[in-house]
Every structure is written in structure tokens, then in C-alpha cells.
Design a protein around this motif. Structure first.
Motif, mmCIF file in Angstrom:
data_model
loop_
_atom_site.group_PDB
_atom_site.id
_atom_site.type_symbol
_atom_site.label_atom_id
_atom_site.label_comp_id
_atom_site.label_asym_id
_atom_site.label_seq_id
_atom_site.Cartn_x
_atom_site.Cartn_y
_atom_site.Cartn_z
ATOM 1 N N MET A 196 1.012 -1.278 0.022
ATOM 2 C CA MET A 196 0.069 -0.026 0.254
ATOM 3 C C MET A 196 0.960 1.284 0.002
ATOM 4 O O MET A 196 1.744 1.176 0.729
ATOM 5 C CB MET A 196 -0.886 -0.036 1.204
ATOM 6 C CG MET A 196 -2.045 -1.091 1.208
ATOM 7 S SD MET A 196 -2.997 -0.968 2.452
ATOM 8 C CE MET A 196 -4.082 -2.163 2.345
ATOM 9 N N LYS A 197 0.318 2.143 -0.568
ATOM 10 C CA LYS A 197 1.455 3.235 -1.051
ATOM 11 C C LYS A 197 0.471 4.521 -1.277
ATOM 12 O O LYS A 197 -0.427 4.456 -2.045
ATOM 13 C CB LYS A 197 2.419 3.165 -1.855
ATOM 14 C CG LYS A 197 3.415 4.141 -2.123
ATOM 15 C CD LYS A 197 4.559 3.462 -3.060
ATOM 16 C CE LYS A 197 5.330 4.759 -3.643
ATOM 17 N NZ LYS A 197 6.430 4.083 -4.721
ATOM 18 N N ALA A 206 6.544 0.418 0.306
ATOM 19 C CA ALA A 206 5.798 -0.041 -0.717
ATOM 20 C C ALA A 206 5.229 -1.334 -0.317
ATOM 21 O O ALA A 206 5.761 -2.024 0.413
ATOM 22 C CB ALA A 206 6.751 -0.347 -1.955
ATOM 23 N N GLY A 207 4.075 -1.696 -0.543
ATOM 24 C CA GLY A 207 3.556 -2.949 -0.138
ATOM 25 C C GLY A 207 2.522 -3.351 -1.007
ATOM 26 O O GLY A 207 2.107 -2.816 -1.962
ATOM 27 N N PRO A 208 1.919 -4.650 -1.006
ATOM 28 C CA PRO A 208 0.797 -5.089 -1.812
ATOM 29 C C PRO A 208 -0.434 -4.405 -1.552
ATOM 30 O O PRO A 208 -0.623 -3.867 -0.362
ATOM 31 C CB PRO A 208 0.586 -6.434 -1.299
ATOM 32 C CG PRO A 208 1.108 -6.577 0.041
ATOM 33 C CD PRO A 208 2.182 -5.556 0.327
ATOM 34 N N PRO A 209 -1.179 -4.143 -2.613
ATOM 35 C CA PRO A 209 -0.919 -4.540 -3.906
ATOM 36 C C PRO A 209 -0.353 -3.352 -4.726
ATOM 37 O O PRO A 209 -0.100 -2.456 -4.074
ATOM 38 C CB PRO A 209 -2.407 -4.905 -4.677
ATOM 39 C CG PRO A 209 -3.187 -3.943 -3.621
ATOM 40 C CD PRO A 209 -2.652 -3.797 -2.454
ATOM 41 N N ALA A 210 0.177 -3.575 -5.914
ATOM 42 C CA ALA A 210 1.053 -2.807 -6.819
ATOM 43 C C ALA A 210 -0.136 -1.458 -7.092
ATOM 44 O O ALA A 210 -1.382 -1.645 -7.311
ATOM 45 C CB ALA A 210 1.188 -3.230 -7.968
ATOM 46 N N GLU A 211 0.307 -0.315 -7.385
ATOM 47 C CA GLU A 211 -0.456 0.849 -7.324
ATOM 48 C C GLU A 211 -1.271 0.729 -8.748
ATOM 49 O O GLU A 211 -2.365 1.031 -8.740
ATOM 50 C CB GLU A 211 0.303 1.924 -7.644
ATOM 51 C CG GLU A 211 0.920 2.511 -6.198
ATOM 52 C CD GLU A 211 1.586 3.959 -6.483
ATOM 53 O OE1 GLU A 211 1.006 4.839 -7.445
ATOM 54 O OE2 GLU A 211 2.556 4.334 -5.998
ATOM 55 N N PRO A 222 8.244 -2.560 7.927
ATOM 56 C CA PRO A 222 7.051 -2.577 7.634
ATOM 57 C C PRO A 222 7.106 -2.428 6.096
ATOM 58 O O PRO A 222 7.711 -1.533 5.563
ATOM 59 C CB PRO A 222 6.150 -1.673 8.490
ATOM 60 C CG PRO A 222 7.295 -0.542 8.917
ATOM 61 C CD PRO A 222 8.694 -1.525 9.169
ATOM 62 N N VAL A 223 5.902 -3.061 5.494
ATOM 63 C CA VAL A 223 5.598 -2.797 3.938
ATOM 64 C C VAL A 223 5.135 -1.390 3.742
ATOM 65 O O VAL A 223 5.116 -1.092 2.556
ATOM 66 C CB VAL A 223 4.938 -3.916 3.429
ATOM 67 C CG1 VAL A 223 5.742 -5.218 3.247
ATOM 68 C CG2 VAL A 223 3.705 -4.101 3.911
ATOM 69 N N ALA A 224 4.538 -0.798 4.770
ATOM 70 C CA ALA A 224 3.557 0.335 4.930
ATOM 71 C C ALA A 224 3.650 1.044 6.057
ATOM 72 O O ALA A 224 3.459 0.165 7.211
ATOM 73 C CB ALA A 224 2.246 0.167 4.065
#
Length: 512
Positions: free
Chosen positions: A1-2, A9-14, A378-380
Motif C-alpha cells: 500500500m502506498k 511499498a506494499g501489496p498490492p501494486a499501484e 514494515p511494508v507500509a
């Protein structure tokens, strides 16, 4: 998530991000009228949807549990059944009051000279069986297992023979009603006068050729809550969380220093699986703040600490899981440490995503999304109220810095939400950060329903079309910093984009 309010950056892609959600107000239960004071016992302290999303439970500081059900449940069995019957129907979840019961009472521990509050800390739904609902509720010391089911209230039809019905060649005369002799159903008589009873119980000499037996008829159903088991005397410190296992048979309870494993069927014994209490309490550096089972793997659970770390443990490794399998902790930036660093790093809540791969955590300033396959960072990261950082001294002085906010994820894992001050809650997605004020809705369509006794969430319910909200007490950036009102507790519907959140004694429902 971004996106807005998020880092990393994290799932899913933008490219695969869904469009931003457009939130609308749906319902409110128990809202205050102008000038009405809220009693301390009425403040909501826990919210939880069941797995189907058809039922919602809240707990309050007065020890009560209040249950709500979806408006489609009784007519169709569940919302899914309704959608199968008519795919053209598109509705957001709406709820109605179902029942309430007193779960906990104030107690006093005479051995420790300690008062135990009745406040409900957590509620967890268990598996349903035979059309009955099961749930766990806990205060600081005692966990209770409740069964809520419908019982038919039976009423006996009139037992009397019709007084106007002819018998043989004659009929019941009015004189028989005043006769000093009472005739018994078997044809005998008694010297005791029956004149004070209804004439329907007076029989002519010899009785009737036939006697109508009473008939039991079901008139209505009543919801009854019964406490099936009480799990107590297992925690020396305050219970901060409970969590059901995916096996449907066991659950955990966690306090500051220990996590215990229970079997739902056994209330007098539990197994201590995590113990972080040092031999010398002066060496204590961190405490457990939250714990939760993995949604699908019955051998895995995670718990968070006051130092901002999350530990994943595997029950297959050892009977006492003091050694973790994985540890998730964000590295501290050089030169960023201050007096408040450890305080704001403390994690107040963690939630597994439905896929079991991601863990959402809430500390004082941020939401963090972790991938259990990546421990380094963390991914986000979602900034909840970064604008309060210059006010940490004020927050420390009024103890607001120790507030514990819940967090939640959508069923598809694409959105996360948490609360803030001034009754605000924030929803984050791939490319969005939405702020909503739960208790401020200028255009209201008010629908009155029958009033109920005091301390009730169902005394008033309203539907609203939300067009926007003003935010009193905002700073130059438009951010609110009213510390006297706070939205600590909220929950996301498991299959719909619908959020239930609590502001004081009021339960607000939003949908997108």
C-alpha cells in the motif's frame, strides 16, 4: 500500500489499486441529544463483528454487552442468502438492536485489597451452533463464555369450557355461578363455595360429557443470554486481549506479562505459553500489549510489546514459547531518540489480515503493515496524526499520550482504519487517506423508535445523508487536536466496506 499518509511499498501494486472509497453515514445508536451528559458506565469500550458480519457486539464500561443484528438476517437468514435471491439488490449493511445482557459486575479482591472494574476490555465471537450465538467477554480479571439463543415463550390457551355452550338439553344457568356448592370436574361437590372464582370453573351436577384440555400455543420468542463458563484466577495483571483459535476449541488470554491458552470446555485450568516476567521485577523493560491467533494456522500467534515489537510464535516448537520464531521491529533512525520515543512506540493493537500473511499494528502516531515473511521493516507506514508531534509535551501532561487506539483491516486487505481525536477516524488505502468525523453530521433524517431504560444504546437510532462535517478546534493545517474526545474503538465488517466506531456512548456506522 502506498499513497497519502503512507510510506514504503506494499501489496498490492499501484496499478492494481481500487478507486478511492466514498464514505457515507449510515446509522447511529445511542447518540446524545444537545446538553445531555454521558454517564461513565455507558461509554463503549469494545466492538466486534462476527465472522459472517450478520451480528455486531459492543461492550461498555458498565459491564454490559449489547448485540445488534443485520436487518436482513431474520427475513432471509443472512445477507448472502438475500443476494442470491435478487442480484439486483445493492444495499449497505444496516443493523438493528437485538438484545443486551449484564456480562460483568464490579468485584473486590479481598486478598489484594483491589477493586476490579466491570468494564468490558474485549469481546470475541465464537462459532455458532444450533442457531445460537456464542461469544467471549472479559474485564480485567475474568473471562466469560456466553450463549445467546431464542427461546419460545409459550402461553396456555384458555382452559375454560365455553359457558354459553349447551350441554345435553340444558345450559349452564347463571344461578350455578352463585350456588354455595361448587361442583368438581369429576362430578363430585365441595361445601367450599366457588362463587369467588370465574363461572367457567363451575360445573353442573354430573359434570360435562366431555372436557376440553388446555392447549399450549407459542406466541413469541425471547432472546436469553446464559453464562456457560467462567474462566478466572489465571491472571495476576489486567487482561488486555483475548483471541479465538481457528480450531474452534481453544483461545488465548493475555495480560502484561503472560499469555495463557484455554480450552473452551475447561474453565478451571489453563496453560501458560508465554511468560516474560523477569526474576527481578526491577529488570522489567517491556510488557505485552496485545495478542492474536493466526486466522488459519492454529499453531501460530503473534503478540506485541510496549517497545514497539511484534513477536510471532509457533506452539509446535515448545510448550513454553518464550523464544519467538520471528520478530518484527522497525529500526530507530539515528539521532531521532527523545524522552517520548519509547512511549509513542508502544503498540496498542495488532490485527492479522484475513490472508494471514500481513499484520497491522497501531502505535501512538502510526499504523504499520507488516509482511510476516519480511522482518526488517514494515511494508507500509500510515501517518495517523503526525501533526501532534510538536504537542507531545501537552499530551504527556494530560495523559493522552497513553491512549490505546484500535486498528482494523477490510476483508479484502486493501484498506486499513484507526481512530484519532475529536471523534475522527482515518481510512487508508493504496492511494487514499480519508478522515471522517463520526459524531458530526449536519444533515440528519431522524427516525424515532420506542425508548428503552436508561444506559441503553437503543434509545435512539437515526439515519443520515452525510454531506460533510465541520471540525471544531482545528490547527492551521486543518487538523483537529481536541484531546477531550477520542475515537478509540472501531471494527471493519468482514465482507463489506462498512465500519462501526464508538464515540463515547454512541455507535456510528459508515459505509462505502
Amino acid at each position: 500500500m502506498k499513497g497519502n499518509g503512507a510510506e514504503g511499498a506494499g501489496p498490492p501494486a499501484e496499478s492494481s489499486c481500487p478507486p478511492p472509497l466514498e464514505w457515507k453515514f449510515s446509522q447511529v445508536f445511542g447518540e446524545r441529544i444537545a446538553g445531555e451528559e454521558v454517564q461513565e458506565v455507558d461509554i463503549i469500550s469494545a466492538i466486534e463483528f462476527d465472522k459472517s458480519g450478520d451480528h455486531l457486539a459492543t461492550g461498555d464500561r458498565g459491564g454490559r454487552v449489547v448485540l445488534f443484528e443485520g436487518t436482513d438476517v431474520k427475513n432471509y437468514g443472512s445477507r448472502k442468502d438475500m443476494e442470491k435471491q435478487d442480484h439486483s439488490i445493492s444495499r449497505h449493511p444496516e443493523f438493528r438492536y437485538k438484545t443486551e445482557f449484564q456480562s460483568h459486575e464490579p468485584e473486590f479482591d479481598y486478598l489484594k485489597s483491589l477493586e476490579i472494574e466491570e468494564k468490558i476490555n474485549k469481546i470475541k465471537w465464537c462459532q455458532t451452533a444450533n442457531h445460537a450465538l456464542f461469544l467471549l467477554s472479559t474485564n480485567d480479571k475474568t473471562i466469560k463464555y456466553w450463549k445467546v439463543e431464542e427461546k419460545k415463550v409459550k402461553k396456555i390457551s384458555e382452559m375454560n369450557v365455553d359457558a354459553l355452550q349447551a350441554v345435553g338439553n340444558g345450559s349452564i344457568s347463571s344461578s350455578s355461578m352463585t350456588s354455595p356448592i361448587g361442583y368438581l370436574p369429576n362430578g363430585g361437590c365441595s361445601e367450599r363455595p366457588y362463587g369467588h372464582l370465574s363461572y367457567d370453573l363451575s360445573f353442573p351436577p354430573g359434570g360435562f360429557p366431555s372436557l376440553r384440555l388446555p392447549v399450549v400455543t407459542s406466541q413469541e420468542t425471547s432472546l436469553i443470554a446464559r453464562c456457560r463458563r467462567i474462566y478466572s484466577h489465571a491472571h495476576d495483571y489486567h487482561i488486555n486481549s483475548i483471541s479465538n483459535n481457528s480450531d474452534g476449541e481453544t483461545f488465548i488470554s493475555a495480560d502484561d506479562l503472560r499469555i495463557n491458552l484455554w480450552n473452551l470446555e475447561i474453565s478451571n485450568q489453563s496453560f501458560n505459553i508465554v511468560d516474560v516476567k523477569p526474576a527481578n521485577m526491577e529488570d522489567l523493560t517491556e510488557v505485552i500489549t496485545s495478542a492474536e491467533f493466526h486466522p488459519t494456522h492454529c499453531n501460530m500467534l503473534a503478540y506485541s510489546s510496549s517497545k514497539g515489537s511484534i513477536r510471532l510464535i509457533d506452539l509446535r516448537q515448545s510448550a513454553l514459547c518464550d523464544n519467538h520464531s520471528k520478530m518484527f521491529e522497525e529500526r530507530e533512525a539515528p539521532g531521532s531518540r527523545s524522552f517520548f520515543t519509547e512511549i509513542i512506540a508502544s503498540i496498542s493493537d495488532i490485527k492479522f489480515a484475513r490472508d494471514g500473511r500481513h499484520i497491522l499494528s497501531r502505535d501512538y502516531m502510526t499504523l504499520k503493515l507488516w509482511d510476516i515473511n519480511m522482518e526488517s521493516s514494515p511494508v507500509a507506514i500510515f501517518q495517523v496524526h503526525e501533526y501532534l508531534r510538536p504537542k507531545l509535551c501537552d499530551l504527556y501532561e494530560n495523559d493522552s499520550i497513553f491512549d490505546k487506539f484500535d486498528c482494523c483491516l477490510s476483508g479484502d486487505g486493501l484498506h486499513v482504519a484507526t481512530g484519532s481525536y475529536s471523534n475522527l477516524f482515518r481510512v487508508f488505502g493504496c492511494n487514499e487517506a480519508t478522515t471522517l468525523e463520526a459524531s458530526k453530521n449536519p444533515l440528519r433524517r431522524q427516525v424515532q423508535i420506542p425508548s428503552r431504560p436508561a444506559r441503553s444504546l437503543n434509545s435512539l437510532t437515526r439515519g443520515v445523508v452525510r454531506q460533510g462535517a465541520e471540525s471544531p478546534g482545528i490547527d492551521m493545517n486543518g487538523n483537529s487536536y481536541d484531546f477531550t474526545t477520542k475515537l478509540l474503538h472501531l471494527a471493519w465488517h468482514p465482507s463489506e466496506n462498512s465500519v462501526a466506531c464508538a464515540a463515547m456512548n454512541s455507535l456510528y456506522m459508515y459505509y462505502a
